[in-house]
Scaffold this active site. Structure first.
Site, PDB file in Angstrom:
ATOM      1  N   LEU A 153       0.874  -1.169   0.000  1.00  0.00           N
ATOM      2  CA  LEU A 153       0.000   0.000   0.000  1.00  0.00           C
ATOM      3  C   LEU A 153       0.911   1.219   0.000  1.00  0.00           C
ATOM      4  O   LEU A 153       2.018   1.179   0.555  1.00  0.00           O
ATOM      5  CB  LEU A 153      -0.898   0.033   1.239  1.00  0.00           C
ATOM      6  CG  LEU A 153      -2.058  -0.957   1.328  1.00  0.00           C
ATOM      7  CD1 LEU A 153      -2.781  -0.791   2.668  1.00  0.00           C
ATOM      8  CD2 LEU A 153      -3.040  -0.772   0.177  1.00  0.00           C
ATOM      9  N   ASP A 154       0.450   2.306  -0.611  1.00  0.00           N
ATOM     10  CA  ASP A 154       1.209   3.546  -0.546  1.00  0.00           C
ATOM     11  C   ASP A 154       1.437   3.922   0.917  1.00  0.00           C
ATOM     12  O   ASP A 154       0.624   3.595   1.796  1.00  0.00           O
ATOM     13  CB  ASP A 154       0.451   4.690  -1.227  1.00  0.00           C
ATOM     14  CG  ASP A 154       0.229   4.446  -2.710  1.00  0.00           C
ATOM     15  OD1 ASP A 154       0.945   3.599  -3.280  1.00  0.00           O
ATOM     16  OD2 ASP A 154      -0.658   5.107  -3.275  1.00  0.00           O
ATOM     17  N   ARG A 155       2.497   4.642   1.155  1.00  0.00           N
ATOM     18  CA  ARG A 155       2.832   5.035   2.525  1.00  0.00           C
ATOM     19  C   ARG A 155       1.686   5.774   3.208  1.00  0.00           C
ATOM     20  O   ARG A 155       1.379   5.522   4.377  1.00  0.00           O
ATOM     21  CB  ARG A 155       4.098   5.914   2.514  1.00  0.00           C
ATOM     22  CG  ARG A 155       4.587   6.314   3.886  1.00  0.00           C
ATOM     23  CD  ARG A 155       5.928   7.000   3.814  1.00  0.00           C
ATOM     24  NE  ARG A 155       6.473   7.235   5.129  1.00  0.00           N
ATOM     25  CZ  ARG A 155       7.725   7.621   5.361  1.00  0.00           C
ATOM     26  NH1 ARG A 155       8.552   7.804   4.351  1.00  0.00           N
ATOM     27  NH2 ARG A 155       8.148   7.824   6.596  1.00  0.00           N
TER      28      ARG A 155
END
Length: 327
Positions: free
Chosen positions: A141-143
């Protein structure tokens, strides 16, 4: 020289795959040469690159290890301050967690610690010096994106989860708050995206590599100049939802890369949104070991629920079904 005794979980993998993991600094050509010259042996005998390891096999690596002979290497320093990560589901093979926004999944450029990898191995009390498979996140997942993410606790679970995600057999649902009101209650964005990790040399030689990408959305609610969407994806391109929504003129609120920056300043000041409003709320897939359906859901984070309230959106996350593995 060191040895590795193959456990039940390690069994079934090729000897060259094991060697690449344990000797990460050695190129693949070097691994093949070591096998060919009998510097890597199985049960004291010469082996082949494609040999499938069996439980109980003893693999010998006749290489020079760093550090004084006979003196163990110092342990890697642990990250002492790790954020709280809620556990959504756990069994012997997998761990499902609710990743907080702002937490990176893996170490990378400019990320020194406090990742989900650090947290998972600390929680599972993993010895960082062990040479067997170490628990790791099975997808990304994106940060700044919060929500459901799976950690494989065993190698066989990781192998199967990698297949499931690569085949697109995992069904993901995301929540996104976007700028503006959508012109229709649901829709599909079928728009190829440039390969995110294409090298400059590749672009110069072959041009930009465009990859198929499909995102479906439906409007859950609308508020003061914003819409709350549920998004599902058929493809898993980097930043796909964010790039697609920005492309149709409805960027994700708080998105610092693809978003509308004046709008982001407004929602930060007026509604207290200090990160992008994107949340992986539900993941449904086949359990990597049992084959039974596995459903995991993550509640909407408090900071995002407060933003919805400030935006005049009275909406709560429904409970689609019971969470966990289905017999």
């Amino acid at each position: 020289m060191f040895e590795q005794t193959i456990s039940e979980d390690e069994a079934g993998q090729r000897i060259d795959k094991l060697a690449r993991r344990l000797l990460a600094e050695v190129p693949l050509s070097g691994i093949f040469k070591m096998i060919r010259t009998k510097r890597i042996r199985v049960n004291g005998k010469r082996t082949q690159n494609d040999y499938l390891l069996q439980a109980g096999d003893v693999v010998e690596f006749r290489v020079v290890q760093p550090g004084p002979s006979g003196v163990p290497l110092p342990p890697k320093p642990r990250v002492h301050k790790l954020p709280e990560v809620p556990i959504l589901y756990e069994d012997d093979s997998v761990l499902a967690v609710d990743k907080p926004g702002g937490m990176a999944v893996h170490p990378g450029s400019g990320i020194k610690g406090g990742t989900l990898v650090d947290w998972a191995r600390h929680y599972l009390q993993v010895d960082e010096e062990q040479k067997e498979f170490k628990p790791s996140p099975a997808h990304r997942l994106d940060r700044e994106t919060s929500g459901v993410i799976l950690v494989a606790k065993k190698r066989k679970a990781m192998v199967r989860l990698t297949e499931i995600f690569t085949e697109g057999a995992a069904h993901k649902r995301y929540l996104a708050l976007v700028k503006g009101r959508m012109p229709r209650p649901k829709g599909t964005i079928d728009l190829p995206l440039a390969e995110h990790q294409q090298t400059a040399r590749s672009r110069a030689e072959r041009g930009v590599n465009m990859q198929p990408a499909v995102t479906h959305f439906r409007v859950l609610a609308s508020g003061a100049g914003v819409s709350l969407l549920e998004c599902t994806i058929e493809t898993g391109r980097t930043h796909q939802i964010r790039r697609h929504l920005a492309a149709i003129g409805h960027p994700v609120a708080g998105d610092s890369r693809y978003g509308d920056f004046p709008f982001n300043r407004e929602v930060a000041k007026g509604w207290g949104l200090d990160r992008q409003f994107l949340h992986a709320r539900r993941l449904e897939l086949e359990h990597p070991v049992t084959g039974n359906p596995l459903v995991v859901q993550a509640p909407l984070p408090r900071e995002l629920a407060q933003v919805l309230h400030a935006a005049g959106i009275a909406w709560t996350l429904p409970k689609d079904s019971d969470q966990g593995e289905k017999a």
